[in-house]
Design an enzyme around this catalytic site. Structure first.
Site, PDB file in Angstrom:
ATOM      1  N   SER A  13      -4.195  10.845   1.461  1.00 54.77           N
ATOM      2  CA  SER A  13      -3.154   9.730   1.321  1.00 54.77           C
ATOM      3  C   SER A  13      -2.431   9.853   0.109  1.00 54.77           C
ATOM      4  CB  SER A  13      -3.855   8.225   1.503  1.00 54.77           C
ATOM      5  OG  SER A  13      -3.962   7.657   0.401  1.00 54.77           O
ATOM      6  N   SER A 142      -2.510   8.385 -15.638  1.00 52.11           N
ATOM      7  CA  SER A 142      -1.778   7.548 -15.428  1.00 52.11           C
ATOM      8  C   SER A 142      -0.769   6.947 -16.597  1.00 52.11           C
ATOM      9  CB  SER A 142      -2.228   6.196 -14.693  1.00 52.11           C
ATOM     10  OG  SER A 142      -1.626   4.993 -14.496  1.00 52.11           O
ATOM     11  N   TYR A 155      -9.580   0.214 -14.932  1.00 51.97           N
ATOM     12  CA  TYR A 155      -8.729   1.584 -14.764  1.00 51.97           C
ATOM     13  C   TYR A 155      -7.978   1.974 -15.819  1.00 51.97           C
ATOM     14  CZ  TYR A 155      -4.902   3.692 -11.979  1.00 51.97           C
ATOM     15  OH  TYR A 155      -3.936   4.504 -11.573  1.00 51.97           O
TER      16      TYR A 155
HETATM   17  P1  NDP Z   1      -3.933   6.405  -2.498  1.00 53.91           P
HETATM   18  O1  NDP Z   1      -5.005   5.014  -2.438  1.00 53.91           O
HETATM   19  O2  NDP Z   1      -3.056   6.580  -1.678  1.00 53.91           O
HETATM   20  O3  NDP Z   1      -4.984   7.902  -2.899  1.00 53.91           O
HETATM   21  C1  NDP Z   1      -6.170   7.673  -3.359  1.00 53.91           C
HETATM   22  C2  NDP Z   1      -6.870   9.048  -2.695  1.00 53.91           C
HETATM   23  O4  NDP Z   1      -8.287   9.045  -3.573  1.00 53.91           O
HETATM   24  C3  NDP Z   1      -7.225   8.807  -1.435  1.00 53.91           C
HETATM   25  O5  NDP Z   1      -6.911  10.083  -0.933  1.00 53.91           O
HETATM   26  C4  NDP Z   1      -8.835   8.431  -1.278  1.00 53.91           C
HETATM   27  O6  NDP Z   1      -9.420   9.395  -0.308  1.00 53.91           O
HETATM   28  C5  NDP Z   1      -9.257   9.322  -2.725  1.00 53.91           C
HETATM   29  N1  NDP Z   1     -10.480   8.771  -2.817  1.00 53.91           N
HETATM   30  C6  NDP Z   1     -10.621   7.522  -3.194  1.00 53.91           C
HETATM   31  N2  NDP Z   1     -11.980   7.299  -3.618  1.00 53.91           N
HETATM   32  C7  NDP Z   1     -12.563   8.643  -3.646  1.00 53.91           C
HETATM   33  C8  NDP Z   1     -13.793   9.280  -3.735  1.00 53.91           C
HETATM   34  N3  NDP Z   1     -14.914   8.475  -4.112  1.00 53.91           N
HETATM   35  N4  NDP Z   1     -14.123  10.606  -3.565  1.00 53.91           N
HETATM   36  C9  NDP Z   1     -13.130  11.297  -2.974  1.00 53.91           C
HETATM   37  N5  NDP Z   1     -11.951  11.062  -2.689  1.00 53.91           N
HETATM   38  C10 NDP Z   1     -11.469   9.547  -2.992  1.00 53.91           C
HETATM   39  O7  NDP Z   1      -3.441   6.099  -4.145  1.00 53.91           O
HETATM   40  P2  NDP Z   1      -2.638   7.476  -5.070  1.00 53.91           P
HETATM   41  O8  NDP Z   1      -2.195   8.415  -4.227  1.00 53.91           O
HETATM   42  O9  NDP Z   1      -1.284   6.504  -5.642  1.00 53.91           O
HETATM   43  O10 NDP Z   1      -3.592   7.569  -6.036  1.00 53.91           O
HETATM   44  C11 NDP Z   1      -3.878   9.286  -6.527  1.00 53.91           C
HETATM   45  C12 NDP Z   1      -4.140   9.138  -7.818  1.00 53.91           C
HETATM   46  O11 NDP Z   1      -2.939   8.848  -8.529  1.00 53.91           O
HETATM   47  C13 NDP Z   1      -5.266   8.371  -8.551  1.00 53.91           C
HETATM   48  O12 NDP Z   1      -5.792   8.882  -9.403  1.00 53.91           O
HETATM   49  C14 NDP Z   1      -4.294   7.113  -8.725  1.00 53.91           C
HETATM   50  O13 NDP Z   1      -5.175   6.553  -9.828  1.00 53.91           O
HETATM   51  C15 NDP Z   1      -3.169   7.747  -9.651  1.00 53.91           C
HETATM   52  N6  NDP Z   1      -2.235   7.047  -9.747  1.00 53.91           N
HETATM   53  C16 NDP Z   1      -1.387   6.331  -9.015  1.00 53.91           C
HETATM   54  C17 NDP Z   1      -0.134   5.583  -9.193  1.00 53.91           C
HETATM   55  C18 NDP Z   1       0.274   4.835  -8.221  1.00 53.91           C
HETATM   56  O14 NDP Z   1       1.210   3.731  -8.485  1.00 53.91           O
HETATM   57  N7  NDP Z   1       0.117   4.871  -6.966  1.00 53.91           N
HETATM   58  C19 NDP Z   1       0.074   5.376 -10.654  1.00 53.91           C
HETATM   59  C20 NDP Z   1      -0.812   6.309 -11.458  1.00 53.91           C
HETATM   60  C21 NDP Z   1      -1.620   6.880 -11.245  1.00 53.91           C
HETATM   61  P3  NDP Z   1     -10.427   8.532   0.756  1.00 53.91           P
HETATM   62  O15 NDP Z   1     -10.394   7.057   0.864  1.00 53.91           O
HETATM   63  O16 NDP Z   1     -10.443   9.553   2.068  1.00 53.91           O
HETATM   64  O17 NDP Z   1     -11.717   9.130   0.055  1.00 53.91           O
END
Ligand code: NDP
Length: 266
Positions: A13, A142, A155
């Site tokens: 995602s 981030s 976080y």
């Molecule tokens: P989403 O929640 O859309 O995506 C998070 C992703 O991480 C999902 O694909 C989820 O997949 C995966 N994930 C979560 N836990 C696990 C796990 N234990 N093992 C493997 N995969 C995992 O958020 P974002 O796309 O926004 O986040 C992506 C990155 O960007 C993160 O590191 C977030 O901290 C960082 N970020 C995001 C910001 C924002 O504003 N959106 C700002 C700054 C940084 P699944 O549930 O299928 O495991």
């Protein structure tokens, strides 16, 4: 970077999904990892629609907290593609709770996913990159990895920690042919706040206004890939006011300290 093998965690995602599509358009061979296999298969189909072939995409479900599964995961990637050129450690969870309301187990959970998970997969992949004498490791930290904001003590701590780890790793790998990049996104319109943990570990379950008004994930992914292609060691990706906070925090820390207490409320 055409034909390069790119492994993206958190590919089911948000930013990871958008990165997968942007890589597909560039002709990368792709390894898509996250926990939810059905969501990864959906992303795979979208990549095929964007120009990838069926055999150029490996769906490899992986929980980044399951370090025992990583040697096999690396073997699976090498068995299919024979090499790894770019690892984007992007999986992550956020937080929406004040410290006073947050159980210690929640801090452990955030660190397991956002810090130890990234370190564990990086360690598992590193011998392959060293053998190749080439490759690129990126991590999605981030702006919260540079500036502490309320409701995100765990976080922010985790995102600061990965910056320390990857800075030190970059120094260790200086003459190895392996690049290390740290990505600092601002607010991006994804599921991050929906999936964020609250003080008792339950899901926050809704998109807060900062995320709802955040940057488009596809625009974010394009910028990230362009910076990675140039080997930029650390960069901010943001369109909102928060994009200024990293340099403001560095040069005018007093100003940032006055402003941040008013920020971050979900
Ligand atoms: P989403 O929640 O859309 O995506 C998070 C992703 O991480 C999902 O694909 C989820 O997949 C995966 N994930 C979560 N836990 C696990 C796990 N234990 N093992 C493997 N995969 C995992 O958020 P974002 O796309 O926004 O986040 C992506 C990155 O960007 C993160 O590191 C977030 O901290 C960082 N970020 C995001 C910001 C924002 O504003 N959106 C700002 C700054 C940084 P699944 O549930 O299928 O495991």
């Amino acid at each position: 970077m055409t034909e390069h093998v790119t492994w993206i965690t958190g590919a089911s995602s948000g930013i990871g999904e958008a990165l997968a599509l942007a890589c597909a358009r560039r002709g990368h061979r792709l390894v898509l990892s996250a926990r939810r296999k059905e969501a990864l298969n959906r992303v795979k189909q979208a990549c095929i629609a964007a120009g990838s072939s069926e055999e150029s995409i490996l769906v490899l479900p992986l929980d980044v907290t399951d370090d025992g599964a990583m040697p096999q995961a690396v073997s699976d990637v090498l068995a299919v593609f024979g090499r790894i050129d770019l690892l984007i450690n992007n999986a992550g969870i956020s937080q929406r709770s004040l410290c006073v309301d947050t159980e210690l187990s929640v801090y452990r959970r955030i660190f397991d996913v956002d810090v130890i998970g990234q370190i564990a997969l990086t360690r598992a992949v590193l011998p392959t990159l060293l053998k190749q004498a080439s490759g690129h490791i990126a991590v999605t930290s981030s702006i919260a990895g540079k500036v502490g904001v309320p409701y995100r003590t765990g976080y922010c701590a985790a995102k600061h920690a990965v910056i320390g780890f990857y800075d030190a790793l970059r120094a260790e790998l200086a003459s190895s042919g392996i690049k290390v990049s740290i990505i600092l996104p601002g607010f991006v319109r994804t599921n991050i706040s929906e999936a964020a943990v609250t003080g008792d570990g339950s899901q926050f379950g809704r998109t807060d206004h900062n995320i709802a008004n955040g940057m488009d994930p596809h625009e974010c992914a394009e910028i990230i890939l362009r910076k990675l292609e140039r080997g930029v060691p650390e960069f901010v990706v943001a369109t909102g006011k928060e994009k200024h906070s990293v340099w403001l925090n560095r040069f005018f820390p007093g100003l940032i300290r006055r402003v941040v207490p008013k920020l971050g409320k979900p």
